[in-house]
Design an enzyme around this catalytic site. Structure first.
Site, PDB file in Angstrom:
ATOM      1  N   GLY A 111       8.548 -27.750 -74.235  1.00  0.00           N
ATOM      2  CA  GLY A 111       8.463 -26.416 -74.798  1.00  0.00           C
ATOM      3  C   GLY A 111       8.671 -26.422 -76.304  1.00  0.00           C
ATOM      4  O   GLY A 111       8.062 -25.629 -77.031  1.00  0.00           O
ATOM      5  N   ASP A 335      21.766 -25.622 -73.463  1.00  0.00           N
ATOM      6  CA  ASP A 335      21.234 -26.741 -72.671  1.00  0.00           C
ATOM      7  C   ASP A 335      22.301 -27.426 -71.834  1.00  0.00           C
ATOM      8  O   ASP A 335      21.982 -28.192 -70.914  1.00  0.00           O
ATOM      9  CB  ASP A 335      20.569 -27.773 -73.584  1.00  0.00           C
ATOM     10  CG  ASP A 335      19.235 -27.288 -74.115  1.00  0.00           C
ATOM     11  OD1 ASP A 335      18.610 -26.433 -73.475  1.00  0.00           O
ATOM     12  OD2 ASP A 335      18.817 -27.766 -75.188  1.00  0.00           O
TER      13      ASP A 335
END
Length: 448
Positions: A111, A335
């Site tokens: 991404g 994350d």
């Protein structure tokens, strides 16, 4: 002393990670180095490709995502040496000189590659580009960058009202804007800064909270003109300044270190030293969250390497305590939430994670993925609209699990399996190569 049997088994076109805990007598001991920071690796490749002169990158992450970035820019004329060592040389094409590719650009599973490239490609006047990715990436929303780029005058077309790849981009003269982002996202910010890099005038991005600032640091080191206002979480770039090739030393990725920080905290009698970890303050939310949980982590040998703060991290097993993780810390550990969820399973009390709805739009819906798989092992996790509620202190039992083809989910489940009784099988575990190709061999070496 017996210890877990850890292996990868190839089945058809995928690999299963098998962890068979035969005894509770387990410890993790040793000193290790982790792969280069993925975020910094992407940005070094991207900026190196559009500079004048040569860029040398040392410590580059040799994972699948940076390989996708390198392949895309090779397709547009940049000369990038093979990614077969962690020292890479790039001969850039110069600002606004990317060539129109003869084929569709493939961002793979990355991404970051797709979103950051969209800003660059949209501002390459008169050239046409098409970018796609794998099945996972083609399902991830791109509207968060497409919409502000369209406000700058970008011409972008794609599926689902221009929000899903494949995306077609017709390069165009853009107009600078002041964009107030509804979310704190380094990808959104970086995309617009790269668009502003080749747009006459000043482009400003303001965020509701501080996101990671690797792009700002690296743009400045390559010669871009930036104004940064920490008080308003704003950054402004002045377009048109050529970039000059640099030497970039990529520190170890704190997102990768997070797996060992949690493993060292929960596995009895463990002590690990993780060397050369980037501790950029926009990324150290994981250290703050684990400190709130009373983890035993020491920061040693602090230094600065090519503009990024770096240190060695020592972690020892400790009794973790539940806490609430919410608010402005979330963008600095977004994350790491899957592996923090694992830590919370072994903490005393109930941990609440909030303001993390962004996780539903990663490589997988990470809130659903980590909750469902840990619950299969016996954890007590409830999904919230924007987070998780984790009841600590439950006993985990080995089970058949799925990675959701998400590297962070696969590695988080592997760490949880170290504390589960019996055999755990994690399907489609080859996905760890996206960010940590040697994760399994490192785990095998640390088991004592």
């Amino acid at each position: 002393m017996s210890f877990p049997f850890v292996t990868l088994k190839t089945i058809s076109n995928h690999q299963d990670l098998i962890i068979d805990l035969q005894s509770s007598e387990l410890a993790l001991q040793g000193t290790l180095k982790i792969p280069g920071d993925k975020s910094i690796s992407h940005r070094a490749l991207i900026l190196g490709a559009i500079t004048q002169g040569e860029t040398i990158i040392e410590g580059l992450l040799l994972g699948e995502d940076p390989r996708s970035t390198a392949a895309c820019f090779r397709g547009m004329g940049a000369e990038i040496s093979p990614l077969n060592s962690d020292r890479i040389t790039i001969k850039g094409v110069g600002l606004a000189n990317l060539q129109e590719p003869i084929d569709v650009l493939d961002a793979g599973n990355s991404g970051t590659t797709m979103r950051l490239m969209l800003g660059l490609l949209a501002s390459h006047r008169g050239r046409f580009f098409c970018i796609t990715g794998d099945n996972s990436l083609r399902s991830r929303p791109m509207s968060r960058v497409v919409e502000p780029l369209q406000k700058m005058g970008a011409k972008i077309w794609g599926r689902n009202n221009n929000s899903l790849a494949p995306l077609a981009i017709q390069g165009h003269n853009l107009t600078p804007i002041h964009y107030h982002s509804p979310i704190a996202s380094a990808q959104v910010k970086s995309c617009l800064l790269l668009a502003g890099l080749m747009t006459e005038g000043k482009t400003t991005v303001t965020e509701p909270a501080l996101s990671r600032d690797h792009s700002e640091r690296m743009l400045q080191s390559f010669g871009a003109t930036l104004e940064i206002d920490p008080s308003t979480h704003s950054v402004t770039i002045t377009g048109g300044t050529p970039l000059t090739g640099q030497k970039v030393v990529v520190p170890g990725d704190i997102s990768s270190a997070a797996f060992w920080l949690v493993a060292g905290s929960i596995v009895p009698q463990s002590e690990l030293v993780i060397e050369n970890v980037g501790i950029n303050p926009t990324r150290t939310g994981i250290l703050e969250a684990l400190a709130m949980m009373e983890a035993d982590i020491t920061i040693e040998n602090q230094r600065v390497v090519t503009g990024e703060p770096v240190a060695d991290l020592r972690v020892k097993q400790s009794s973790l305590k539940a806490c609430v993780i919410e608010g402005e810390i979330i963008p600095r550990l977004i994350d790491e939430i899957p592996i923090l969820t694992v830590a919370a399973v072994f903490a005393q009390g109930t941990t609440i994670i909030k303001d993390a709805a962004e996780l539903r739009f990663k490589e997988s819906n990470r809130l659903t993925a980590i909750a469902s798989q840990l619950n299969r092992m016996g954890a007590k996790i409830t999904e919230l609209p924007d987070g998780l509620e984790i009841v600590g202190g439950t006993l985990l039992i080995g089970h058949e699990l799925d990675s959701y083809t998400d590297h962070r989910i696969a590695m988080s489940l592997a760490i949880a399996a170290l504390m589960a009784k019996g055999l755990t099988t994690i399907h489609r575990a080859q996905v760890v190569a996206v960010s940590y190709p040697k994760f399994v061999t490192t785990l095998q070496h640390l088991i004592k």
